[in-house]
Every structure is written in C-alpha cells, then in structure tokens.
Scaffold this motif. Structure first.
Motif, PDB file in Angstrom:
ATOM      1  N   THR A 153     -50.044  20.135 -80.478  1.00 50.61           N
ATOM      2  CA  THR A 153     -50.869  18.941 -80.274  1.00 50.61           C
ATOM      3  C   THR A 153     -51.573  18.563 -81.567  1.00 50.61           C
ATOM      4  OG1 THR A 153     -51.208  19.532 -77.952  1.00 50.61           O
ATOM      5  CG2 THR A 153     -52.747  17.946 -78.918  1.00 50.61           C
ATOM      6  N   GLY A 209     -46.545  16.572 -79.837  1.00 52.72           N
ATOM      7  CA  GLY A 209     -46.635  16.687 -78.394  1.00 52.72           C
ATOM      8  C   GLY A 209     -45.710  15.714 -77.692  1.00 52.72           C
ATOM      9  N   GLN A 241     -48.811  12.329 -74.632  1.00 53.19           N
ATOM     10  CA  GLN A 241     -49.944  13.044 -75.212  1.00 53.19           C
ATOM     11  C   GLN A 241     -51.098  12.088 -75.493  1.00 53.19           C
ATOM     12  OE1 GLN A 241     -50.334  16.590 -76.210  1.00 53.19           O
ATOM     13  NE2 GLN A 241     -52.381  15.726 -76.056  1.00 53.19           N
ATOM     14  N   THR A 247     -46.888  17.012 -66.366  1.00 55.35           N
ATOM     15  CA  THR A 247     -47.587  17.202 -67.625  1.00 55.35           C
ATOM     16  C   THR A 247     -48.278  18.558 -67.561  1.00 55.35           C
ATOM     17  OG1 THR A 247     -49.186  16.231 -69.164  1.00 55.35           O
ATOM     18  CG2 THR A 247     -49.693  16.047 -66.823  1.00 55.35           C
ATOM     19  N   GLU A 299     -52.645  17.731 -72.310  1.00 56.66           N
ATOM     20  CA  GLU A 299     -51.782  16.637 -72.766  1.00 56.66           C
ATOM     21  C   GLU A 299     -52.352  15.306 -72.265  1.00 56.66           C
ATOM     22  OE1 GLU A 299     -47.546  19.120 -72.825  1.00 56.66           O
ATOM     23  OE2 GLU A 299     -47.921  17.651 -71.244  1.00 56.66           O
ATOM     24  N   GLU A 300     -52.064  14.984 -71.041  1.00 56.68           N
ATOM     25  CA  GLU A 300     -52.557  13.741 -70.438  1.00 56.68           C
ATOM     26  C   GLU A 300     -53.970  13.902 -69.896  1.00 56.68           C
ATOM     27  OE1 GLU A 300     -50.939  10.844 -66.864  1.00 56.68           O
ATOM     28  OE2 GLU A 300     -49.495  11.981 -68.061  1.00 56.68           O
TER      29      GLU A 300
END
Length: 324
Positions: free
Chosen positions: A49, A54, A58, A101, A105-106
C-alpha cells in the motif's frame, strides 16, 4: 484515536508516506461493529500500500493493517477476519467474491485503537493464546493454513518444500506443516535463518537453489522470481506448487516444458475463509502451537516495525500494541 496510516504512496521511499498520529473514530455501517484493538500484526500487504501497488479500489489516505485481536463491544476476546466479501458471490468462499476487499484497502484497517468490521468477521480468540499471538492468525497464518490444508492436497508423511525461511507465511508453514505430520524442508538465505527454521520444526534445511535429496510432493512458494526456477525443478512428477506471494517479483520465466512434461499443478492461494480461520484457531489450540513473533512494539513506534519489515531483518511477525 491513535492510528498508523498511509497518507500517500511512493514506490522508492514507502516509509515517507507513513503517518502515525490522531485519526477519526471509525464509522460503523449497518451490519458492522467495532473492535477495541489489543494487538495488530504487520504484513507485506501494508508495504505494498505504501509503495502504491495495491488493488484498483485502494483508498488513500487509509489506516493500514489487516490483522488484529481485541475485544468486541460486549467485551469478548476475538480475532478479526480481514476479508470483506460475500460468500454467496464466491460460491461459498468470500475470497473468490469479485468485489472482495481486505481491511486496509477500501476500509480503514487494524493499526489503530479501534476498527470497524462486519459482525460475521469476528472469530473467538483461541483460549490460552495471547492477543499478540492471536493477532498474527488472520493474515500470514491463515494464508499458510489454506496453502497446506486446502490447496496443496497433501497427505500425512508427504514432503513439503517451503521457499524462504523467516517470513510470516514461511514460519507459519513450517510450524503448521510439522504439527500436521508432513516432512517439512525449508530453504533459507543465511545459516542463522536455516538454524532457526530447524528449531521451528523443519526436518531439513537447504541453501536457496540447492539440489534436494529428492523431489517433493508440494512446494510452498511466496518468494517469486528469485525461487521460481528452483520450485519448478523441486516438485515431483504430478506434484503441486502453491503460490501465495511474489515478494521478489511476479514475472519469472514460466518454463512451460517443466510444467507439462512433469504434469505439475500450479495453484494460486490468497488468505482464507472465515471458516478456515476458525479451523486454524482450533488446530493451534489442539496442537499447542502459536505464531512466532519477532518483536512487539507500541503502536506509536510503528515506524521501527515497518523499517524492519522493509529491510528484511524480521524472522516471524512484527506486532504493534495500541495504547489502552
């Protein structure tokens, strides 16, 4: 609350984008709940990340981290399953949901005093296991469990080659494989790492690329380009190579002649399901095993842990502990 976040991404200098400081309390959508984090483990995923490699969804900035153990809203000791997905959309496996996910991330991740997660993602913490140890299960250890017991199609007594001694997944593969009755062989880049792999339960250790006494039933591959040719050479005719990572590069020569002539099966593997996390927890309790921890640091000292992960000096897992 205090949190560790990626404020941006830089492939050449990922730690320049690391932020440790105040962060808003997590929002809690319908069907979600809040966990008070007692310990959270670092993963290569967090470095990806920060490097900007990512997935397409992301979000930046974002709180990092996908692994945690802590207390739910009722005070129960829990571990957090990191995959946010719909089992129905993945034919019973949320890791196969095209929209799935991972925390960090999200959605904001676990490197914080509190994290919001779907209620179904909570799993009871194994009794007798510390929060620091339990925090390592949802990522590296669950990845290793799925590789060995789901994707590799192994039988007790089979021989498994683990490429690379010292990483979170490789140490988990060594401990889990030995406990399950497999013959575990490990490659390691230094004599010290090879010695430590033996202490974890490996039956034999080798230098990277070494000629093995015999070909193995399955190869556990997390390294990528640096070990791929050796993995292909090391699998017996009809054997399997299970791939869950590529830390040294994802584009090695395929060498298809090895694949078709010896009828090798190459299998991808990513994390695991909530049910597999429950199975892993029970397996650890039944065999009295626990994750190997390299170091435990206060959340405020996250930069030291990320630095060790980046320079490759870690053997086992780095765990961060938020302030109470």
């Amino acid at each position: 609350m205090l949190a560790v976040a990626a404020k941006g991404a830089d492939l050449a200098d990922p730690l320049s984008c690391l932020s440790v400081g105040p962060w808003p309390e997590p929002a809690v959508p319908d069907g979600w709940t809040t966990v008070t984090v007692r310990a959270a483990a670092l993963n290569q995923h967090d470095l990806w990340t920060l490097r900007g490699v990512g997935p397409p969804h992301q979000r930046l900035p974002v709180v990092l981290g996908s692994d945690a153990a802590g207390l739910d809203e009722d005070g129960n000791e829990v571990i957090v399953h990191a995959v946010v997905g719909d089992p129905a959309a993945g034919r019973g496996d949320e890791t196969l949901d095209p929209r799935r996910t991972v925390l960090g991330e999200e959605h904001d991740g676990t490197l914080a005093q509190r994290v919001a997660v779907p209620r179904r993602n909570l799993v009871p913490k194994p009794p007798g296991m510390s929060f620091e140890e339990a925090a390592c299960l949802p990522g590296a250890w669950l990845t290793a469990y799925r590789m060995l017991f789901d994707r590799a199609a192994l039988e007790p007594g089979d021989t498994v080659l683990v490429q690379g001694a010292g990483g979170g997944v490789s140490t988990a593969l060594t401990v889990l494989g030995s406990a399950a009755g497999f013959r575990v062989w490990v490659t390691g880049r230094t004599e010290e790492r090879r010695r430590r792999a033996l202490r974890l339960g490996a039956h034999a250790v080798f230098e990277p690329g070494a000629r093995l006494p015999e070909r193995v039933d399955a190869v556990m591959e997390t390294v990528g380009e640096a070990t791929w040719a050796h993995s292909l050479r090391s699998a017996r005719p009809g054997g399997r190579i299970v791939v869950s990572g590529a830390t040294t590069g994802a584009m090695p020569p395929a060498d298809l002649a090895h694949v078709f002539f010896r009828q090798l099966t190459i299998v991808g593997s990513t994390l695991g399901t909530r049910e597999q996390l429950v199975e892993l927890s029970r397996f650890c309790a039944a065999h009295a095993i626990a994750p190997l921890i390299d170091r435990v640091l206060p959340l405020a000292e996250a930069r030291e842990g990320f630095g060790a992960l980046l320079d490759g000096s870690v053997f086992g897992k780095v765990v961060l502990v938020p302030p109470a």
